[in-house]
Design an enzyme around this catalytic site. Sequence first.
Site, PDB file in Angstrom:
ATOM      1  N   ASP A 141     -10.500  12.485 -43.022  1.00 23.37           N
ATOM      2  CA  ASP A 141      -9.450  12.765 -42.043  1.00 23.37           C
ATOM      3  C   ASP A 141      -9.477  11.819 -40.850  1.00 23.37           C
ATOM      4  O   ASP A 141      -8.519  11.770 -40.074  1.00 23.37           O
ATOM      5  CB  ASP A 141      -9.591  14.205 -41.515  1.00 23.37           C
ATOM      6  CG  ASP A 141      -9.387  15.245 -42.603  1.00 23.37           C
ATOM      7  OD1 ASP A 141      -8.460  15.067 -43.400  1.00 23.37           O
ATOM      8  OD2 ASP A 141     -10.154  16.216 -42.655  1.00 23.37           O
ATOM      9  N   ASN A 186      -1.319   8.475   2.006  1.00 22.39           N
ATOM     10  CA  ASN A 186      -1.240   8.494   0.543  1.00 22.39           C
ATOM     11  C   ASN A 186      -2.353   9.327  -0.080  1.00 22.39           C
ATOM     12  O   ASN A 186      -2.123  10.139  -0.985  1.00 22.39           O
ATOM     13  CB  ASN A 186      -1.293   7.069  -0.010  1.00 22.39           C
ATOM     14  CG  ASN A 186       0.077   6.407  -0.029  1.00 22.39           C
ATOM     15  OD1 ASN A 186       1.037   6.951   0.500  1.00 22.39           O
ATOM     16  ND2 ASN A 186       0.165   5.224  -0.614  1.00 22.39           N
ATOM     17  N   THR A 245      -2.095  13.315   1.521  1.00 21.27           N
ATOM     18  CA  THR A 245      -0.954  14.130   1.076  1.00 21.27           C
ATOM     19  C   THR A 245      -0.726  13.975  -0.424  1.00 21.27           C
ATOM     20  O   THR A 245      -0.755  14.962  -1.163  1.00 21.27           O
ATOM     21  CB  THR A 245       0.315  13.743   1.855  1.00 21.27           C
ATOM     22  OG1 THR A 245       0.573  12.349   1.666  1.00 21.27           O
ATOM     23  CG2 THR A 245       0.143  14.016   3.324  1.00 21.27           C
ATOM     24  N   ASP A 246      -0.527  12.737  -0.871  1.00 25.12           N
ATOM     25  CA  ASP A 246      -0.312  12.542  -2.313  1.00 25.12           C
ATOM     26  C   ASP A 246      -1.533  12.986  -3.113  1.00 25.12           C
ATOM     27  O   ASP A 246      -1.419  13.568  -4.188  1.00 25.12           O
ATOM     28  CB  ASP A 246      -0.031  11.064  -2.615  1.00 25.12           C
ATOM     29  CG  ASP A 246       1.292  10.599  -2.029  1.00 25.12           C
ATOM     30  OD1 ASP A 246       1.948  11.419  -1.376  1.00 25.12           O
ATOM     31  OD2 ASP A 246       1.649   9.425  -2.218  1.00 25.12           O
ATOM     32  N   ASN A 257       6.601   8.282  -1.564  1.00 29.45           N
ATOM     33  CA  ASN A 257       6.472   6.824  -1.432  1.00 29.45           C
ATOM     34  C   ASN A 257       7.814   6.150  -1.157  1.00 29.45           C
ATOM     35  O   ASN A 257       7.879   5.147  -0.446  1.00 29.45           O
ATOM     36  CB  ASN A 257       5.823   6.238  -2.686  1.00 29.45           C
ATOM     37  CG  ASN A 257       4.326   6.493  -2.722  1.00 29.45           C
ATOM     38  OD1 ASN A 257       3.804   7.231  -1.899  1.00 29.45           O
ATOM     39  ND2 ASN A 257       3.639   5.888  -3.673  1.00 29.45           N
ATOM     40  N   ASP A 264      -4.740  20.989 -41.667  1.00 26.90           N
ATOM     41  CA  ASP A 264      -5.513  21.174 -42.881  1.00 26.90           C
ATOM     42  C   ASP A 264      -5.475  22.666 -43.217  1.00 26.90           C
ATOM     43  O   ASP A 264      -5.106  23.495 -42.376  1.00 26.90           O
ATOM     44  CB  ASP A 264      -6.942  20.694 -42.637  1.00 26.90           C
ATOM     45  CG  ASP A 264      -7.735  20.556 -43.924  1.00 26.90           C
ATOM     46  OD1 ASP A 264      -7.128  20.622 -45.000  1.00 26.90           O
ATOM     47  OD2 ASP A 264      -8.963  20.390 -43.846  1.00 26.90           O
ATOM     48  N   ASP A 280     -11.303  17.968 -40.700  1.00 28.82           N
ATOM     49  CA  ASP A 280     -12.737  18.192 -40.500  1.00 28.82           C
ATOM     50  C   ASP A 280     -13.592  17.201 -41.268  1.00 28.82           C
ATOM     51  O   ASP A 280     -14.791  17.103 -41.020  1.00 28.82           O
ATOM     52  CB  ASP A 280     -13.118  19.628 -40.889  1.00 28.82           C
ATOM     53  CG  ASP A 280     -12.739  19.956 -42.328  1.00 28.82           C
ATOM     54  OD1 ASP A 280     -12.232  19.067 -43.039  1.00 28.82           O
ATOM     55  OD2 ASP A 280     -12.957  21.109 -42.753  1.00 28.82           O
ATOM     56  N   VAL A 310       0.834  -1.202   0.000  1.00 33.01           N
ATOM     57  CA  VAL A 310       0.000   0.000   0.000  1.00 33.01           C
ATOM     58  C   VAL A 310       0.870   1.255   0.000  1.00 33.01           C
ATOM     59  O   VAL A 310       0.555   2.266  -0.644  1.00 33.01           O
ATOM     60  CB  VAL A 310      -0.953  -0.017   1.210  1.00 33.01           C
ATOM     61  CG1 VAL A 310      -1.655   1.332   1.359  1.00 33.01           C
ATOM     62  CG2 VAL A 310      -1.987  -1.118   1.059  1.00 33.01           C
ATOM     63  N   ALA A 311       1.994   1.202   0.722  1.00 35.59           N
ATOM     64  CA  ALA A 311       2.887   2.364   0.783  1.00 35.59           C
ATOM     65  C   ALA A 311       3.527   2.651  -0.567  1.00 35.59           C
ATOM     66  O   ALA A 311       3.707   3.805  -0.958  1.00 35.59           O
ATOM     67  CB  ALA A 311       3.970   2.109   1.830  1.00 35.59           C
TER      68      ALA A 311
END
Length: 915
Positions: free
Chosen positions: A652, A750, A753-754, A714, A340, A648, A293-294
């Site tokens: 294309d 996590n 903060t992350d 991490n 184009d 367009d 998890v970390a």
Amino acid sequence: MATEIAPGPGTPRTAVAWHALGAPDALASLGSSLRGLPEAMAAERLAQHGRNELVDRGSKHPLAILWEQLTAVMVLILVAASVLSLSLGKYLEAGAILAIVVLFAFLGFFQEYRAERAMLALKRLSVPTVRVLRDGTVVVVAATELVPGDVVLLEAGNLLPADVRFVETVNLRVQEAALTGESEPVEKDAALILASGASLGDRSNLGFMGTLVTYGRGTAVVVATGMSTELGRIAELLQQVSSEATPLQRRLDGVGKQLALGGVVVAVLVAGIGVLLGEKLGEMVLSAISVAVAVIPEGLPAVVTVTLALGAQRMLRRNALIRKLPAVETLGSVTTICSDKTGTLTQNLMTVTTVDVGTARLALGAGTSDLDAAPGAVRLALAGSALCNDAQVRPTDDEVVGDPTETALVVAARRAGFAKAELDRAMPREAELPFDSTRKRMTTVHRRPGTGDGGVPELWAERGLAGDAALVAVTKGATDSVLDVSSHLWVDGRAEPLDEDRRDQVMAATAELARQGMRVLAVAFRPLEAVGDPAELERELVFVGVSGMIDPPRPEVRAAVARSRDAGIRVMMITGDHPLTASAIARELGITANERVVTGAELARLDDAQLAETVRGVAVFARVSPEHKLRIVDSLQAQGEVVAMTGDGVNDAPALKRANIGVAMGITGTDVSKEASDMVLRDDNFATIVAAVEEGRVIYDNLRRFVKFVVAGNIGKVLVMLLWPLTFLLSSEPLVTAVALLPLQLLWLNLLTDGLLGLGMGFERAERDVMSRPPHSPSAGIFSGGVGWQALWVGAYIGAVSLAVGVLYVLAGRAEWQTMLFATLAFLQLFQAFGTRSMRDSLATQGLFSNQPLAGIAVAVVVLQLVALYSPLASFLGLMVLSVVDLGISFLIGASLLVALELEKVWRRARSSLA
């Protein structure tokens, strides 16, 4: 390329150059006639060739898309961690991890599912019913039942139901811009027999499925249906093209896999060490889950998606609609823009820019009434062009509607003071000889005005122009065609004989305008007493002059092209339009300094190596087909270019899908091109692409900051989890627990903060040099330019300092050691977020509150941390209450990282000044 006709199942596909056959030969080759096919034969061919519809062969089923999302490396590791948590009875941990898995899968599924819809839009171009001749009788049948050899009847407003060879045409024009890129309706002529190598846009005896009849009528024989049509070939290409992963997607995928696999290794290592130290297996499995998890950046996909979405909102304010979020960051890496011409680089509005009357040439300015002082012959030419004209002015909004060429002439005359409605009132039309492609001209007969009539040139009423004649005939058309029926030239207010020298001068002026990419039309007149024989109208005309018109460049595009060049981005023009027009516009905009243009026919003769050399040195390609556009994109990408392609039309779509960034037009673009694209320009303006590239670079920079922030954090957490048991193993102190932090504590850190702080970094402003530096190299890693080095040392700092705090509190016999470790990690990352806003500029230079969202989020993070420490949530997370002194210590230790980062910036600036 020849039009293909699909035989029965199992039979090799054959190709016939229908444009190189006469109409009778085409009918004979198909076993048909002007009476059409017998019903029995049509039924037999329907069984042989299949229904006239596009077949979807390549779309992914939604369940397949979902399965791909669920089998991603990071997702699988998180699922395994959740299963292990369940087996240990840790239901809260398992639920939290599974919630993240669901978020991963939903975001990924939604993005890819939208990318699979281009084929549905292509199918919408099909025609429901069509008038067809069967056994000499006109019947209405479903367009899906058409077969090769069917004879169809077409008129203005009809969409072509299949690819056809015209056998009869009466003033027929077809709008093929969606398929070929030609900006004006194309005149069709059944009598023509063309060279077998003629490009798609030059096959004026053929019609193509999905294009629109804008004028006239015709009869045609079906030569290809379904997937054998030009539209079908595009559908085939579209389904064969696989979307390329964006540069950041590839880099983030690599980072995610490396972190995930590294986390597994570290988790196994931690569990093994714990078991060797005599810890229980169950507790060490929990420890391994904590490490996994970390390491895995659970918040990474969510924060990246939200950051891209915020960038997409900013781009929308600049008229760029982002359809696929990864396109936001890819724009920051673009090295080549393939644009184009019509509507993107130009205004998509035919405009008269030059009037040449032999003795004078006038370049028309941009004003609305700047022709009042123009020479009389120029005003006469403009008024005549507006009279001999079928365009209409809508009374509701004063907009001119009709053929683009004719509307341009009406607008030019209005600028000279001659409103179309006033001209028609003062000089009503008495008769006309319509335009046809054989004569290449049209003539209208008007009653002469009385003197003093407002809104018309006085010359029309004066005897010097037409004597006592009651009528005047006005002819407009191709210069050579009008000269053929002219005997005099209007010079200085009188008609002079048109000798060979003067004819040569007129043709030279026409040729010069044509070389500038203009469409040139001439105007002449003739006094009449009565209409008489219509065939006699077009003789002994007085030639007045020629008007040169072009779809002019957008005024802001030249500066945008120069800005792209300063940013290290190359601009190329790839168009289906005429080479001369393409070259003239490209040179005016600064896309190229020379006249070299490569046509589709030339490109088709090049092998891959020759094409690679050509695309390196040529900036303008004209008369190109869908396959050519694909080859150009492929060649550029093979040379390491990140390509943005605009378009367009239906033609294309394959190239838009293959390009790193497909850019469709919001105003003139077809649904097919929009569905295949990554971004839609709401104003169809090239300058908007450049603005989006700038925004993309800002987003890319912010995402790199975020990844650096996440990885460093991490790394610090992994070091804490890995070194915690080893620290006690190497000392004489007893191991309190093998798990430094619990899984829920790591999830909180996590995601708080992350996740939140990382999101705030997405609001960072542009660096000062964002559009004066080269694009990010596609081959450069996400950690290039010192980013990786900073992530490593910052991660080591976070890990070492946090570990030291935890160990010292254990040695001091403090029971709240784990809470102290938890709080210190949070404050270190809080100050890390402010310290990594720039690699060079100090926080004082930037301003603490210059990124207001980040400042606000930082306050929220502090509040949430206090809630986690001093509310019932603390027991849920397994935390203890900290004293004010302990909280202050953890805060100050966190601030030490900001000081360290600011010192690194001082060193970087000093080194840069010495270089």
